[in-house]
Design an enzyme around this catalytic site. Structure first.
Site, PDB file in Angstrom:
ATOM      1  CD  GLU B 278      -5.877   4.662   9.819  1.00 25.19           C
ATOM      2  OE1 GLU B 278      -6.710   4.992  10.691  1.00 25.19           O
ATOM      3  OE2 GLU B 278      -5.689   5.307   8.786  1.00 25.19           O
ATOM      4  CD  GLU B 281      -2.474  -0.202   6.622  1.00 26.98           C
ATOM      5  OE1 GLU B 281      -3.583   0.224   7.015  1.00 26.98           O
ATOM      6  OE2 GLU B 281      -2.010   0.023   5.487  1.00 26.98           O
ATOM      7  CB  CYS B 298     -10.919   7.660   8.168  1.00 27.41           C
ATOM      8  SG  CYS B 298      -9.661   8.472   9.103  1.00 27.41           S
ATOM      9  CB  SER B 318      -4.108   3.529   6.259  1.00 27.83           C
ATOM     10  OG  SER B 318      -4.861   2.453   6.762  1.00 27.83           O
ATOM     11  CE  LYS B 357     -16.724   9.588   5.784  1.00 30.01           C
ATOM     12  NZ  LYS B 357     -15.726   8.509   5.772  1.00 30.01           N
ATOM     13  CD  GLU B 360     -15.475   6.574   2.373  1.00 28.13           C
ATOM     14  OE1 GLU B 360     -16.352   6.932   3.172  1.00 28.13           O
ATOM     15  OE2 GLU B 360     -14.306   6.350   2.714  1.00 28.13           O
ATOM     16  CD  GLU B 365     -12.259   1.649  -5.398  1.00 29.54           C
ATOM     17  OE1 GLU B 365     -13.348   2.228  -5.190  1.00 29.54           O
ATOM     18  OE2 GLU B 365     -11.325   2.181  -6.015  1.00 29.54           O
ATOM     19  CB  CYS B 502     -15.642  14.847  10.782  1.00 28.14           C
ATOM     20  SG  CYS B 502     -14.456  13.654  10.157  1.00 28.14           S
TER      21      CYS B 502
END
Lengths: 428, 573
Positions: B278, B281, B298, B318, B357, B360, B365, B502
């Site tokens: 990241e 990037e 994230c 990102s 999560k 996710e 993907e 988190c």
């Protein structure tokens, strides 16, 4: 008995849509006088007049205004509670449809007292047909420079907007009404803070019933001394009574405070139909106490009705003759309240339905003495702990009827035949 | 100061204090259900009623401010009777299946009912609240028959997250908290953050339990590999009854081995990897005129939020995967090869502070290894339940170390667990990469803290970079709106959906801001105590690039560690 028409003086005599006709009868004179007074002077006039709220609680009007007057802040609101939801009550509808400018004038005087520039009329959703009348009356009042900017050249600005909800009874509760105007779900707020400090949009707000506001212009037109000559010491002025039920003559009547209930029923309204006897009277709407025929020798003013355990409330008198059954009436009341609970607080949301279930059980001959005890216990908890007036008073018809018609409850518990309740069962 | 008497004891408190707060100072805990210390006063459950001398009614302690000379009785017979009657009404609508309820032992209703000594038969007909059980969401289970209509979830979703997936419907006895138009949760714009679960006092909203799937995989003899997120070591002990901020990394590793996990790895490692990707990037976008501001990716709840409400701004996200998903991709490729295990025999489990999560790891993907990269994601609360189920006496457990090669994380990876952590970690690396100098001081105090939106300007050898750190989606909306309008003053934005980051995630034990402060303290202490505190100095990350990935943003890392997003605009209809 002669009516004393102060609030209803223009009933049927003027075109309610035209401010000019209101002005021709002395309308907006009171506002003119108030515009030359300070806020403190206006409040003092109302204190001396002794005007008390006509919506139900009978709170001194000047005190409400005083709270908002004392509250800091540049933006304050005036709200007219026209959400006349109490079953059987029509007085505000009559006032707004016959003489709306008198209500506007009252709002403008209160606005001047607290220096508010915007007022709202929260109109009961079912009164939507009155919107054109009110809009035209507002517009013609603006044209006459009695509302809007620079009223009567005084430099004071005040205008009124109409708002409506979706037809919930609870929106007649002041804080739920604010929520509704703000576009939210109509649920009451907890207090404090009180509306005088933090009301509509969180601003200091004076909220009054239509009838209360209609009383203000006559006070300022004729002076507080004159107002004090009408009605009783603790409740000066006249009161609109909506009499409904089993009397010969029903309708909205205006009498000085202190009229006797018995006289109102028998002399004004002509008593029962031939061959019928009075069974019960419920004063103050569906949340009022139900009294029996022996208790109707009662003076109707705010304090004396309270002292006898009831509530003058909005002045609704429901008369029931011996074709009715009290249990059935109470069941009907409770069905209304359980449907109209907003569901916000536990005691009212759950308790309202439980009361209804218990009374149904008794009506259907499945009840026991223990159920009456449960009702009384639950009623007490609801009265003590509910969030707003709706929950506080839901149980009033039940508890008062248990007190005043105990034998009727016992008959149902003993499974004696009740033609009214049984018919209902058959229908179901 | 206001002087008053509570249960016969005099006390002076500041003006504006409620009776509830004043009583707590005298060690009287008035029972509450709808009250939450971080939320607005609701005063709807009415269980906290008290008696105030001279008042006709029983006011609610949570909403009633104290006044001079007030005489309060918090537990008089009249009060107790009223509370019992209210509780009786609530229980008459409740399933009372406590023994099999996910909140058993942690339910506020259960506790208040016990404290009130509700030992008499209910006088009302049992009439359980009507509701459609909804387990359509991968993250959140709704059982509204248990709902007590406190309104806390509605506030968390509406005020905190600015989404309003659920609101009240109907009125009176039929009032219910539901998604609009009878939709199931999975069909709404719910971002799975679980903040509603955090505040639900009963079992109406709970974490979707995936522990049985883990047992199944262990039973099948799969090579069950676990990764534990940076915040797990901070918050897990709380779920087992420890004080907030108790760090138990070694015990958790030991307990997980006892339960049957073959390997226990540290997501701090892939947090470092995330920074490498990241951070590079970002530099790449900065140097080559890429889309700016760049927003972090994230947080899966934030990503879904952005896909829904910012579907035209997805190029700002990102492309780097979250640490969880990077780990998943690396385990079934690099690790599988190194350990000579067929990836199809690997079950990759993540232990996360997060309910999103779960969503996710099921995203289509996330299969770049050729398999679903992370098979099962369980929350801190679920791992705590597994530890209980296994009968492990956590207290006396000896510390153990993470397995290699993914057992070493830097302090930068560690602070991923708090709001501002990803930004700080990125800045530690970006600064040194750009300037070639060693940071004189690692702590970026400007991006730390609790403000909803914090900003800072960093000087990278004369190049000024403006960054923002955002937590809570209602704050994220403000920043996203600026990006939409093209007025965003930032180049780099960190977004975490949950308040606190988190460590405030929906998969932890219920939090309050006070608890959050303890967790935050602990996570920064953990950072300070680690030997390596910059992601790019993690030797295992360096070795991973040397042996397998090549370089950040290189071909293989691009395939395994980066992802794409898609518009979820249709959810708004």
């Amino acid at each position: 008995m002669e009516e004393r028409q102060i609030l209803l003086r223009n009933r049927g005599k003027i075109n309610p849509r035209k401010a000019s006709e209101y002005i021709a009868t002395g309308g907006y004179e009171a506002l003119k006088r108030a515009l030359s007074m300070t806020g403190a002077e206006i409040i003092e006039e109302l204190r001396l007049a002794g005007l008390r709220g006509r919506g139900g609680a009978g709170f001194p009007t000047f005190r409400k205004i005083q709270f908002a007057y004392d509250a800091p802040g540049d933006v304050k609101y005036i709200v007219c509670n026209a959400d006349e939801g109490e079953p059987g009550t029509n007085k505000d509808r009559i006032l707004l449809s016959c003489d709306p400018c008198a209500v506007f004038e009252g709002m403008a005087i209160v606005a001047k007292a607290v220096n508010a520039h915007v007022g709202f009329i929260y109109l009961r959703a079912e009164y939507a047909y009155l919107v054109p009348v009110l809009e035209q009356a507002l517009e013609s009042s603006r044209e006459e420079h009695c509302l809007g900017n620079n009223i009567m050249g005084s430099g004071f600005d005040f205008d009124i907007k109409l708002r409506s909800g979706a037809g919930a009874y609870v929106c007649g509760e002041e804080t739920a009404l604010f929520e509704s105007i703000e576009g939210k779900r109509g649920e009451p707020r907890f207090r404090p803070p009180f509306p005088g400090i933090s009301g509509l949009f969180g601003k200091p707000t004076v909220l009054n019933n239509v009838e209360t506001l209609a009383n203000i212009a006559p006070i300022f037109r004729n002076g507080w001394e004159w107002y004090r000559t009408i009605g009783t010491d603790n409740s000066p002025g006249t009161k609109l009574f909506t009499v409904c039920g089993n009397v010969k003559r029903r309708g909205v009547f205006e009498f000085p405070m202190g009229i006797n209930l018995k006289d109102l029923i028998y002399e004004v309204c002509g008593g029962m139909e031939e061959g019928r006897e009075l069974l019960a009277v419920q004063t103050g709407g569906a949340s009022g106490a139900i009294i029996n025929a022996s208790q109707i020798d009662m003076t109707l003013d705010i304090d004396q009705v309270s002292n006898s355990g009831g509530r003058l409330g909005c002045g609704t008198i429901l008369v029931m003759d011996d074709r009715n059954c009290i249990i059935d009436i109470v069941r009907n009341n409770l069905e209304f309240f359980k449907d109209e609970s907003c569901g916000k607080c536990t005691p009212c949301r759950e308790g309202g339905t439980r009361l209804y279930q218990l009374i149904c059980k008794i009506a259907e001959g499945r009840g026991s003495i223990r159920d009456i005890e449960t009702i009384e216990d639950l009623a007490e908890t609801m009265r003590l702990t509910a969030l707003c007036g709706l929950g506080h008073s839901t149980a009033v018809p039940v508890t008062s009827s248990i007190q005043n018609f105990y034998s009727c409850y016992l008959r149902h518990i003993d499974r004696e035949y009740c033609h009214v309740c049984s018919e209902e069962d058959d229908a179901v | 100061m206001i002087n008053l008497t509570i249960d016969g004891e005099a006390i002076a408190v500041e003006e504006g204090t409620t009776i509830l707060e004043a009583a707590r100072r005298l060690n009287v805990h008035i029972p509450t259900l709808c009250h939450h210390e971080d939320q607005a006063v609701k005063a709807v459950c009415r269980i906290c009623v008290v008696e105030v001398e001279g008042q006709r009614l029983l006011p609610t302690a949570c909403s009633m401010p104290v006044s001079e000379g007030m005489v309060v009785k918090t537990a008089s017979p009249k009060v107790i009777k009223a509370r019992k009657n209210i509780m009786e009404l609530i229980l008459a609508r409740h399933p009372q299946d406590c023994l099999v309820c996910s909140k058993n032992g942690k339910c506020q209703l259960q506790k208040v009912a016990r404290d009130l000594n509700m030992n008499r038969p209910n006088r009302y007909e049992r009439d359980v609240r009507e509701s459609r059980f909804d387990d359509s969401s991968p993250s959140i289970v709704r059982d509204m028959s248990k709902c007590i209509l406190c309104g806390r979830c509605v506030e968390a979703c509406t005020k905190g997250q600015g989404i309003t997936v659920m609101a009240k419907e109907n009125r009176g006895y039929g009032t219910a908290v539901v998604p609009p138009y009878g939709k199931k949760l999975v069909d709404t714009c719910c971002v799975n953050c679980g903040q509603c679960i955090q505040v639900c006092p009963v079992g109406a909203l709970s974490i979707r339990d995936n522990t049985d799937e883990v047992y199944d995989q262990i039973a099948k003899g799969k090579h069950v590999v676990a990764q534990i997120a940076p915040s797990v070591r901070i918050t897990l002990a709380e779920s087992l009854g420890y004080a907030p901020g108790t760090v138990t990394t070694g015990k958790i590793i030991h307990a997980m081995r006892k339960i049957g996990f073959s390997k226990v790895f540290d997501s701090d490692f892939t947090a470092d990897l995330t920074i490498m990707e990241e951070g590079n990037e970002f530099l790449n976008r900065l140097k080559n005129g890429g889309t700016l501001p760049m927003m972090t990716s994230c947080c899966p709840a934030w990503v879904k939020y952005c896909e829904t409400y910012g579907y035209e701004q997805l190029s700002h996200l990102s492309s780097a995967k979250s640490p969880q998903q990077m780990f998943g991709a690396v385990i079934k490729t690099y690790y599988a090869k190194k350990a000579e295990i067929d990836p199809k025999n690997i079950c990759s489990v993540s232990v996360m502070p997060c309910t999103a999560k779960k969503f996710e790891c099921k995203r289509s993907e996330m299969c770049d290894s050729g398999y679903q990269d992370v098979d099962i994601s369980i929350t801190v609360e679920e791992l705590a339940k597994m530890i209980r189920t296994a009968g492990i006496h956590f207290d006396d457990l000896e510390d153990q170390e993470f397995d290699s090669p993914f057992g070493l994380g830097s302090g930068a990876g560690q602070i991923f667990g708090t709001t501002g952590g990803v930004m700080e970690a990125a800045l530690r690396t970006v600064y040194e990469v750009v300037t070639g100098e060693t940071l004189p001081r690692l702590e970026f105090d400007q991006v730390r803290g609790t403000e909803g939106i914090r900003e800072a300007e960093i000087d990278l050898n004369g190049m000024k970079v403006r960054v923002a750190v955002v937590h809570g989606l209602s704050n994220a909306r403000k920043v996203l709106d600026e990006v939409k309008a093209g007025t965003s003053p930032y180049q780099f934005i960190e977004v975490m959906a949950c308040e606190g980051g988190c460590i405030g995630g929906g998969g932890n034990a219920p939090k309050t801001r006070r608890i959050l402060a303890e967790r935050r303290r602990a996570i920064y202490e953990e950072d300070r105590s680690l030997p390596i505190r910059k992601s790019h100095e993690n030797p295992y990350v360096q070795r991973l690039y040397e042996e397998y990935l090549g370089e950040p943003l290189g071909e293989r890392s691009h395939k395994l560690l980066h992802t794409t997003y898609h518009s979820r605009r249709d959810l708004l209809r």
